[in-house]
Enzyme design. Structure first.
Site, PDB file in Angstrom:
ATOM      1  N   LYS A  43       0.828  -1.211   0.000  1.00  0.00           N
ATOM      2  CA  LYS A  43       0.000   0.000   0.000  1.00  0.00           C
ATOM      3  C   LYS A  43       0.859   1.257   0.000  1.00  0.00           C
ATOM      4  CE  LYS A  43      -4.043  -2.110   2.184  1.00  0.00           C
ATOM      5  NZ  LYS A  43      -4.959  -2.088   3.347  1.00  0.00           N
TER       6      LYS A  43
ATOM      7  N   LYS B 151      -6.783 -10.694  -5.295  1.00  0.00           N
ATOM      8  CA  LYS B 151      -7.944 -10.910  -4.439  1.00  0.00           C
ATOM      9  C   LYS B 151      -9.100  -9.998  -4.836  1.00  0.00           C
ATOM     10  CE  LYS B 151      -8.165  -9.182  -0.290  1.00  0.00           C
ATOM     11  NZ  LYS B 151      -8.037  -8.855   1.150  1.00  0.00           N
TER      12      LYS B 151
ATOM     13  N   LYS C 228     -12.509  -4.904  -1.703  1.00  0.00           N
ATOM     14  CA  LYS C 228     -13.544  -3.874  -1.648  1.00  0.00           C
ATOM     15  C   LYS C 228     -13.111  -2.578  -2.308  1.00  0.00           C
ATOM     16  CE  LYS C 228     -13.910  -3.697   2.833  1.00  0.00           C
ATOM     17  NZ  LYS C 228     -12.882  -4.668   3.224  1.00  0.00           N
TER      18      LYS C 228
END
Length: 340
Positions: free
Chosen positions: A112, A197, A200
């Site tokens: 990130k 993955k 969201k």
């Protein structure tokens, strides 16, 4: 009875991956077999650039969807993380137990942080330290089990390390937790990028099935799923990740075995159609119940209020003990009748 803690971060709309990888197990298994606490971990949503109104909106939506999926406030404790001060209180104490090196080794911080720098954004300190907050989420309740996906196991290992280190230095205070995960579809992958993955907060929603997607939208996304260059339907995560992802999803929805299901299909088209219908039927009652609950926000508020009170009653004695153990002066209440 074992104690379980897990949570969802309101950084995006909940997905099929969240449901199959975690929420369904919470509903069908965990809340029935253990003292279970489930939290909308809204403090974790502040580690990156965010819209405050959107965080509030997604936090309420996540709590409503967890209830719609079947979490029962009579069986488990559902609450918002920020409503229980003990999470933040314990996080600082655990920061004084953790090391800079072990936090900088966290895979999610590296990934990130790299994305933020590539986008020309600054990296918030909280992105580095949030695994300690996650450890506080777990350790504040003397949690025995943490049901998580494979990508979060490293954070549970950190919680274990911090619990052991704190107990050795300052006296027995925390339970050392362990990570658990379901056997099938623990990690549902993006339909357009089956090596990633189904998350969201992905920028594009084309490969993501959201729990509140309409049935036609679900069908369209599954039918457009990336498969592979060959034609044989086989369960091979490395060689055919797209097909394997569809088989995992179908198996998780139908209760089957992905390797056995591979032998049933002769074409990708038929596999996609069955997978799409299985997902539509799985999510139909969740969407319908969500609509009912969204029309009664007072009920959701009450569930969160009572859940926070129960969670606080469990966490406060643990965190107070940790404060005493590490050397902090215990607060002395004012004499009766004295204000301030």
């Amino acid at each position: 009875m074992a104690r379980i803690f897990s949570g969802v971060k309101p950084t995006g709309h909940l997905t099929l991956g969240n449901y199959l990888g975690a929420v369904r197990r919470w509903v069908e298994v965990d809340q029935h077999r253990a003292e279970a606490l489930f939290s909308v971990v809204d403090l974790h949503a502040l580690t990156v650039e965010h819209d405050p109104a959107r965080v509030r909106r997604l936090s309420r939506q996540a709590a409503t969807l967890l209830l719609a999926a079947g979490l029962d406030p009579e069986r488990c404790t559902l609450f918002a993380q920020s409503h229980v001060d003990e999470h933040a209180r314990l996080s600082y104490v655990l920061e004084c137990t953790a090391t800079d090196g072990e936090l900088r080794r966290m895979i999610q911080y590296k990934e990130k942080g790299a994305r933020a720098r590539a986008a020309g954004e600054s990296v918030r300190l909280s992105l580095l330290t949030y695994p300690v907050l996650m450890a506080a989420d777990i350790l504040a309740y003397r949690t025995d089990e943490v049901p998580v996906g494979e990508d979060q196991r490293q954070h549970v290992e950190l919680a274990r390390d911090l619990a052991v280190r704190f107990n050795q230095r300052y006296g027995q205070t925390f339970t050392v937790p362990r990570a658990t995960r379901p056997a099938v579809a623990a990690r549902v992958m993006d339909l357009q990028d089956p090596t990633s993955k189904m998350g969201k907060s992905h920028e594009s929603g084309a490969g993501i099935v959201y729990l509140l997607d309409e049935a036609d939208v679900v069908r369209r996304k599954v039918m457009r799923a990336v498969t592979d260059s060959g034609r044989e339907v086989s369960y091979d995560r490395e060689g055919s990740p797209g097909v394997a992802n569809l088989l995992d999803i179908l198996a998780a929805c139908s209760g089957g075995n992905p390797e056995e299901l591979a032998g049933v299909y002769e074409s990708y088209g038929s596999l996609k159609r069955d997978a799409a219908e299985a997902v539509v039927e799985l999510l139909r009652p969740v969407r319908e119940r969500h609509a009912e609950l969204a029309a009664d926000p007072g009920y959701v508020d009450e569930v969160l209020r009572e859940g926070a009170a129960r969670a606080r009653a469990v966490a406060r004695p643990v965190v107070d003990q940790a404060y005493r153990a590490i050397g902090l002066l215990e607060a002395v209440p004012a004499p009766e009748g004295v204000v301030g």
